[in-house]
Enzyme design. Structure first.
Site, PDB file in Angstrom:
ATOM      1  N   TYR A  80     -20.455  25.977  -7.400  1.00 27.75           N
ATOM      2  CA  TYR A  80     -20.148  26.001  -5.725  1.00 27.75           C
ATOM      3  C   TYR A  80     -21.341  25.953  -4.974  1.00 27.75           C
ATOM      4  O   TYR A  80     -21.216  25.045  -3.932  1.00 27.75           O
ATOM      5  CB  TYR A  80     -19.591  27.566  -5.732  1.00 27.75           C
ATOM      6  CG  TYR A  80     -18.794  27.667  -4.508  1.00 27.75           C
ATOM      7  CD1 TYR A  80     -17.569  27.439  -4.094  1.00 27.75           C
ATOM      8  CD2 TYR A  80     -19.658  27.961  -3.259  1.00 27.75           C
ATOM      9  CE1 TYR A  80     -16.742  27.401  -2.930  1.00 27.75           C
ATOM     10  CE2 TYR A  80     -18.835  28.357  -2.274  1.00 27.75           C
ATOM     11  CZ  TYR A  80     -17.703  28.101  -1.853  1.00 27.75           C
ATOM     12  OH  TYR A  80     -16.954  28.241  -0.745  1.00 27.75           O
ATOM     13  N   PHE A 132     -11.891   3.868  16.926  1.00 32.35           N
ATOM     14  CA  PHE A 132     -11.115   4.061  15.464  1.00 32.35           C
ATOM     15  C   PHE A 132     -10.146   5.244  15.872  1.00 32.35           C
ATOM     16  O   PHE A 132     -10.626   5.952  16.660  1.00 32.35           O
ATOM     17  CB  PHE A 132     -11.972   4.143  14.298  1.00 32.35           C
ATOM     18  CG  PHE A 132     -10.989   4.174  13.138  1.00 32.35           C
ATOM     19  CD1 PHE A 132     -10.386   3.012  12.895  1.00 32.35           C
ATOM     20  CD2 PHE A 132     -10.563   5.385  12.453  1.00 32.35           C
ATOM     21  CE1 PHE A 132      -9.397   3.106  11.728  1.00 32.35           C
ATOM     22  CE2 PHE A 132      -9.776   5.361  11.324  1.00 32.35           C
ATOM     23  CZ  PHE A 132      -9.158   4.146  10.954  1.00 32.35           C
ATOM     24  N   THR A 133      -8.900   5.018  15.296  1.00 36.35           N
ATOM     25  CA  THR A 133      -7.850   5.878  15.677  1.00 36.35           C
ATOM     26  C   THR A 133      -8.192   7.314  15.549  1.00 36.35           C
ATOM     27  O   THR A 133      -8.151   8.171  16.514  1.00 36.35           O
ATOM     28  CB  THR A 133      -6.721   5.751  14.896  1.00 36.35           C
ATOM     29  OG1 THR A 133      -7.036   5.791  13.277  1.00 36.35           O
ATOM     30  CG2 THR A 133      -5.997   4.488  15.255  1.00 36.35           C
ATOM     31  N   ASP A 223     -21.157   5.036  12.979  1.00 31.96           N
ATOM     32  CA  ASP A 223     -20.095   5.128  11.926  1.00 31.96           C
ATOM     33  C   ASP A 223     -20.356   4.045  10.871  1.00 31.96           C
ATOM     34  O   ASP A 223     -20.241   2.832  11.248  1.00 31.96           O
ATOM     35  CB  ASP A 223     -18.901   4.966  12.502  1.00 31.96           C
ATOM     36  CG  ASP A 223     -17.534   5.140  11.753  1.00 31.96           C
ATOM     37  OD1 ASP A 223     -18.006   5.094  10.636  1.00 31.96           O
ATOM     38  OD2 ASP A 223     -16.444   5.264  12.141  1.00 31.96           O
ATOM     39  N   LYS A 266     -14.773   4.673   2.037  1.00 31.19           N
ATOM     40  CA  LYS A 266     -15.096   3.308   2.170  1.00 31.19           C
ATOM     41  C   LYS A 266     -16.518   2.880   1.501  1.00 31.19           C
ATOM     42  O   LYS A 266     -16.772   1.896   0.639  1.00 31.19           O
ATOM     43  CB  LYS A 266     -15.037   2.701   3.568  1.00 31.19           C
ATOM     44  CG  LYS A 266     -13.334   2.698   4.017  1.00 31.19           C
ATOM     45  CD  LYS A 266     -13.504   2.351   5.495  1.00 31.19           C
ATOM     46  CE  LYS A 266     -12.174   2.367   6.202  1.00 31.19           C
ATOM     47  NZ  LYS A 266     -11.098   1.240   5.825  1.00 31.19           N
ATOM     48  N   ARG A 389      -1.514  -2.591  13.062  1.00 30.59           N
ATOM     49  CA  ARG A 389      -2.623  -2.295  13.791  1.00 30.59           C
ATOM     50  C   ARG A 389      -2.406  -2.669  15.265  1.00 30.59           C
ATOM     51  O   ARG A 389      -2.936  -3.785  15.404  1.00 30.59           O
ATOM     52  CB  ARG A 389      -3.963  -2.728  13.216  1.00 30.59           C
ATOM     53  CG  ARG A 389      -4.374  -1.882  11.897  1.00 30.59           C
ATOM     54  CD  ARG A 389      -4.976  -0.734  12.026  1.00 30.59           C
ATOM     55  NE  ARG A 389      -4.288   0.501  12.061  1.00 30.59           N
ATOM     56  CZ  ARG A 389      -4.727   1.598  11.779  1.00 30.59           C
ATOM     57  NH1 ARG A 389      -5.864   1.916  11.249  1.00 30.59           N
ATOM     58  NH2 ARG A 389      -3.999   2.635  12.108  1.00 30.59           N
ATOM     59  N   PHE A 456       1.380   6.590  13.970  1.00 27.26           N
ATOM     60  CA  PHE A 456       1.775   5.426  13.115  1.00 27.26           C
ATOM     61  C   PHE A 456       1.829   5.817  11.499  1.00 27.26           C
ATOM     62  O   PHE A 456       2.409   5.248  10.882  1.00 27.26           O
ATOM     63  CB  PHE A 456       0.644   4.351  13.306  1.00 27.26           C
ATOM     64  CG  PHE A 456      -0.702   5.174  13.037  1.00 27.26           C
ATOM     65  CD1 PHE A 456      -1.391   5.657  14.022  1.00 27.26           C
ATOM     66  CD2 PHE A 456      -1.484   4.818  11.548  1.00 27.26           C
ATOM     67  CE1 PHE A 456      -2.535   6.113  13.890  1.00 27.26           C
ATOM     68  CE2 PHE A 456      -2.762   5.462  11.676  1.00 27.26           C
ATOM     69  CZ  PHE A 456      -3.304   6.273  12.625  1.00 27.26           C
TER      70      PHE A 456
HETATM   71  N1  F0G Z   1     -14.151   5.350  10.815  1.00 29.39           N
HETATM   72  C1  F0G Z   1     -13.742   4.182  10.331  1.00 29.39           C
HETATM   73  C2  F0G Z   1     -14.678   3.408  10.686  1.00 29.39           C
HETATM   74  C3  F0G Z   1     -12.657   4.011   9.419  1.00 29.39           C
HETATM   75  O1  F0G Z   1     -12.230   2.917   9.015  1.00 29.39           O
HETATM   76  C4  F0G Z   1     -12.312   5.100   9.080  1.00 29.39           C
HETATM   77  C5  F0G Z   1     -10.916   5.191   8.139  1.00 29.39           C
HETATM   78  C6  F0G Z   1     -12.338   6.392   9.373  1.00 29.39           C
HETATM   79  C7  F0G Z   1     -13.775   6.652  10.168  1.00 29.39           C
HETATM   80  C8  F0G Z   1     -12.006   7.750   9.071  1.00 29.39           C
HETATM   81  O2  F0G Z   1     -12.299   7.915   7.433  1.00 29.39           O
HETATM   82  O3  F0G Z   1     -10.213   7.974   6.421  1.00 29.39           O
HETATM   83  O4  F0G Z   1     -12.317   9.038   5.349  1.00 29.39           O
HETATM   84  O5  F0G Z   1     -11.033  10.128   7.118  1.00 29.39           O
HETATM   85  N2  F0G Z   1     -10.162   4.129   7.918  1.00 29.39           N
HETATM   86  C9  F0G Z   1      -9.130   4.236   6.988  1.00 29.39           C
HETATM   87  C10 F0G Z   1      -8.795   2.692   7.254  1.00 29.39           C
HETATM   88  C11 F0G Z   1      -8.096   5.147   7.129  1.00 29.39           C
HETATM   89  O6  F0G Z   1      -7.541   2.451   6.464  1.00 29.39           O
HETATM   90  O7  F0G Z   1      -8.994   1.892   7.966  1.00 29.39           O
HETATM   91  P1  F0G Z   1     -11.256   8.850   6.698  1.00 29.39           P
END
Ligand code: F0G
Length: 483
Positions: A80, A132-133, A223, A266, A389, A456
Site C-alpha cells: 500500500y 480534449f473532452t 498534456d 496512451k 469526434r 457521447f
Molecule cells: N488527454 C488526452 C490528450 C487524451 O487523449 C485523453 C484520453 C486524456 C487526456 C484522458 O485520459 O482516458 O486516461 O482519462 N483519450 C482517450 C481517447 C479517451 O480515446 O482518445 P484518460
C-alpha cells in the site's frame, strides 16, 4: 531510423517487432452487425467488443505490450505504501522529464481533476492549443472557460502544415493583453493534439509559448498523453529535432514546462496516469487530492503491475523503432484512403486515421450528427469500430443549453500501437472505400436519449429514416455471401 521499405515501387511500413500472443477475432454477418448497432443505440461506445471485428475505437489502454513489460509485471512489489515498484516508476519519470515531484493517478482525467481542483480559478480562462473532452470538463466545472488558440491551419481538414497542433502565439499574447495574466489559470499544450487528428506541435512553438507564459508568471502545463506521436513527428519533421536523440527532445520539451501530466493508457503502453511537477509548493497543494480521489501517494489508483509496465513503456517511448509503427501505419491508411478519394485529415497525424464526415456525407445537415452517422455506417460496412469526434462529442452550454456545432465532424479510426496487421488495415480501407461509393444511402441521426454530460459516451441515437436497412441491403447485393 525510420523503417519504411519498398515493395515493387510501393512504400510500406515495416514492423520492427513480431507478434507472439494473439487474440481470435470474429466477423459477424452484416445482418447481425445491424442488430448489434441497433442494440447499442447507434453509439459505437455501447457496442459489445465480441460483436466488433477490428476495434479502432481508441488507442487508450489497448496498445500491445512488449515481453519486457510483461516480464516486469511479474516482479511488481505489492504494498500500500512505499512500494519498490512506485520508486522504480518515480525514478524513471525523473530520468525522462527531469521534474522532482510526481503524483500518481488512476488515469489521465484523474490527473486533470487534481489540476482543476488546484489551478482553475472561477471566472478565468485556460488557454489551450485545443481542448480534449475531459480536459475541458475539468475546467468548466470550476466556473472557468477554455480558449482554443490553435494555429489557423489546425482547423483546416486538408493542409500540408507539418505542425497543425501549434498554438497561435499572437492569439495568446492578445488574450493576455486583454484579460491580464491573472485572467488565465494556466496554459495547456496538448502533444499529438487528439481532437484535430492527432496533430503535433513543434519545439519552436512550445518554446515561444513557454517564453510568453513565463514572462507573465502563468503556469505552462503539458498534456503528454500522446507524446510518443508528437516525438515521432518532431524527429522526422522538425529541423530543430532531426539531429537530436529522442531523450534529448523530451528533456528540451520538459524544461519548457512547469507541469507534465499524462494518461498512461496512451503514454508508455500501459494503464494509469499522473502529474510531474517542478515546484514544491504547487506539489504540496495538489498532494492532498491524491489520497482523497485516487489512493495512497505510492500508487494513486494504479495496480503495481501496471506501474511496472509503464516504467518499461517509458523507455520504449524513447526508442524510435518502438514508436514509429503507429504513425507509419496511420500514414499508410490515410494516404490509401486519400488516393481513393475518401476525405481524410491531412497530413496524416498520430493516434489514427480521421475521416472527414462533413465532406463524406455532405448531404447530411451538421445538426443531424454526420460523424455519428458515419461511425454507424462504417461498423455496418466492415465490423470496424471507430469513434465519433464531432458535434455529438461537444457539450451543451451549461447555462443556455445551446449545442455548439463542432469545428470538425470526424470519424476516428484509431490504430492501437503494435496491434493490427497491414492486411487488416487494407481490409478497413477497402470497406470504407465501398461505403464512400455508396455514401448517398447514408442519412442523419437524432437523439433517443441525451445525457447531460459527456453525452457521447452513453447517449443513444436512431437513424432518421430507414437508411441503415437500405445500406445493409446494398451490402448484400454487392458482396453476395461474403461477410
Ligand atoms: N488527454 C488526452 C490528450 C487524451 O487523449 C485523453 C484520453 C486524456 C487526456 C484522458 O485520459 O482516458 O486516461 O482519462 N483519450 C482517450 C481517447 C479517451 O480515446 O482518445 P484518460
Amino acid at each position: 531510423m525510420s523503417k519504411v521499405t519498398f515493395f515493387r515501387g510501393q512504400q510500406l511500413p515495416l514492423e520492427m517487432h513480431k507478434v507472439r500472443i494473439i487474440q481470435k477475432l470474429t466477423l459477424l454477418p452484416v445482418e447481425q452487425r445491424l442488430e448489434a448497432i441497433r442494440a447499442a443505440g447507434h453509439n459505437t461506445f455501447l457496442l459489445q467488443n465480441a460483436d466488433v471485428f477490428l476495434d479502432m475505437l481508441t488507442d487508450s489502454g489497448v496498445n500491445a505490450m512488449s515481453q519486457e513489460q510483461q516480464a516486469a509485471m511479474f516482479r511488481a512489489d505489492d504494498a500500500y505504501a512505499g512500494s519498490a515498484t512506485y520508486t522504480r516508476l518515480y525514478d524513471k519519470l525523473v530520468e525522462v522529464f527531469g521534474m522532482e515531484y510526481f503524483l500518481p493517478a488512476h488515469q489521465g482525467r484523474a490527473a486533470e481533476n487534481i489540476l482543476g481542483q488546484v489551478l482553475v480559478r472561477p471566472d478565468t480562462a485556460v488557454a489551450m492549443n485545443y481542448h480534449f473532452t475531459t480536459s475541458k470538463q475539468h475546467v468548466v466545472v470550476h466556473g472557468a472557460e477554455v480558449l482554443e488558440l490553435i494555429h489557423p491551419d489546425g482547423l483546416k481538414v486538408t493542409s500540408d502544415h507539418p505542425f497543425k497542433g501549434n498554438m497561435d502565439t499572437d492569439a495568446l499574447r492578445a488574450v493576455i493583453a486583454e484579460r491580464g495574466a491573472e485572467g488565465l489559470s494556466f496554459v495547456r499544450m496538448e502533444a499529438g493534439t487528439n481532437l484535430i487528428g492527432g496533430q503535433p506541435f513543434s519545439l519552436d512553438n512550445l518554446t515561444e509559448v513557454s517564453q510568453i507564459c513565463h514572462e507573465h508568471d502563468i503556469p505552462l502545463v503539458l498534456d503528454a498523453s500522446l507524446l510518443a506521436d508528437n516525438l515521432y513527428f518532431m524527429k522526422i519533421r522538425d529541423p530543430r529535432c532531426v539531429d537530436l536523440e529522442i531523450p534529448a527532445i523530451v528533456k528540451a520539451m520538459a524544461d519548457l514546462c512547469d507541469i507534465i501530466y499524462f494518461s498512461a493508457r496512451k503514454l508508455g503502453f500501459g494503464r494509469g496516469g499522473g502529474i510531474c511537477i517542478r515546484d514544491e509548493a504547487m506539489y504540496k497543494r495538489m498532494r492532498g487530492f491524491v489520497p482523497m480521489f485516487e489512493g495512497f501517494l505510492t500508487y494513486g489508483g494504479m495496480s503495481v503491475r501496471e506501474m511496472e509496465a509503464i516504467t518499461v513503456g517509458l523507455d520504449e517511448t524513447l526508442d524510435f523503432d518502438m514508436i514509429n509503427q503507429g504513425p507509419q501505419f496511420i500514414a499508410y491508411m490515410v494516404n490509401e484512403l486519400d488516393r481513393r478519394g475518401v476525405p481524410v485529415i491531412t497530413p496524416p497525424g498520430g493516434l489514427g486515421a480521421h475521416v472527414d464526415a462533413m465532406r463524406f456525407l455532405d448531404h447530411v445537415d451538421q445538426r443531424q450528427y454526420p460523424a455519428a452517422a458515419l461511425a454507424s455506417a462504417v461498423f455496418l460496412a466492415s465490423g470496424v469500430r471507430g469513434m465519433e469526434r464531432g458535434t455529438m462529442s461537444e457539450a451543451r452550454d451549461i447555462n443556455t443549453g445551446v449545442e455548439p456545432l463542432a469545428h470538425m465532424e470526424l470519424v476516428r479510426l484509431a490504430l492501437p500501437r503494435r496491434v493490427f496487421t497491414l492486411s487488416q488495415v487494407n481490409y478497413a480501407i477497402d470497406r470504407i472505400d465501398w461505403l464512400y461509393q455508396n455514401r448517398h444511402l447514408v442519412g442523419g441521426m437524432r437523439w433517443v436519449e441525451e445525457p447531460e454530460i459527456l453525452r457521447f459516451f452513453y447517449g443513444r441515437l436512431e437513424p432518421i429514416g430507414d437508411w441503415t436497412t437500405r445500406l445493409v441491403e446494398q451490402f448484400r447485393a454487392d458482396f453476395g455471401d461474403s461477410l
